[in-house]
Write a protein that holds these residues in place. Sequence first.
Motif, short mmCIF file in Angstrom:
data_model
loop_
_atom_site.label_atom_id
_atom_site.label_comp_id
_atom_site.label_asym_id
_atom_site.label_seq_id
_atom_site.Cartn_x
_atom_site.Cartn_y
_atom_site.Cartn_z
N PRO A 22 0.73 -1.33 -0.20
CA PRO A 22 -0.05 0.28 0.37
C PRO A 22 0.89 1.17 0.41
N ARG A 23 1.96 1.06 0.09
CA ARG A 23 3.01 2.15 0.18
C ARG A 23 3.70 2.61 -0.78
N PRO A 37 2.48 -2.96 4.83
CA PRO A 37 4.02 -2.05 4.43
C PRO A 37 4.72 -3.18 3.84
N CYS A 38 5.59 -3.48 2.66
CA CYS A 38 6.40 -4.57 2.87
C CYS A 38 7.50 -3.87 3.61
N ARG A 39 8.54 -5.60 3.17
CA ARG A 39 9.87 -4.89 4.61
C ARG A 39 10.31 -3.64 4.21
N GLU A 40 11.23 -3.22 3.13
CA GLU A 40 11.45 -2.02 2.78
C GLU A 40 10.50 -0.75 3.10
N ARG A 70 8.41 -1.17 5.45
CA ARG A 70 8.21 -1.10 7.63
C ARG A 70 9.75 -0.49 7.81
N ASP A 71 10.78 -1.14 7.07
CA ASP A 71 12.32 -0.66 7.71
C ASP A 71 12.23 0.61 7.33
N ALA A 72 12.13 1.46 6.67
CA ALA A 72 11.30 3.02 5.90
C ALA A 72 11.02 3.70 6.60
N LEU A 73 9.74 3.10 7.41
CA LEU A 73 8.61 3.77 8.49
C LEU A 73 9.56 3.81 10.26
N GLN A 111 10.27 3.68 16.34
CA GLN A 111 10.03 2.97 17.50
C GLN A 111 9.30 1.69 17.32
N GLY A 112 9.45 1.62 16.18
CA GLY A 112 8.71 0.43 15.63
C GLY A 112 8.22 0.08 14.69
#
Length: 65
Positions: A13-14, A26-29, A31-34, A40-41
């Motif tokens: 979705p991102r 969100p995909c791994r990338e 999530r990492d970016a977020l 804080q996770g």
Amino acid sequence: MSALPDLLHFDCPRCNQPVDERLYGPCRECRDALSALGGQGGGEVVTERFEPRMHVVPNQVATKE
Ligand SMILES: [Zn+2]
């Protein structure tokens, strides 16, 4: 037979990239970016509220003669 858990196939979705994840989100990338942004996770995305500063013009003092 596969030992892998069922994966969902969807578009992130991102970033709109097709990804395979166990849970929708969100995909791994992303999530990492977020998490990098949040630090804080990456639970919630903190949105900055933009408040334009109103410059209050002080009343002009009546000029004395
Ligand atoms: Zn993504």
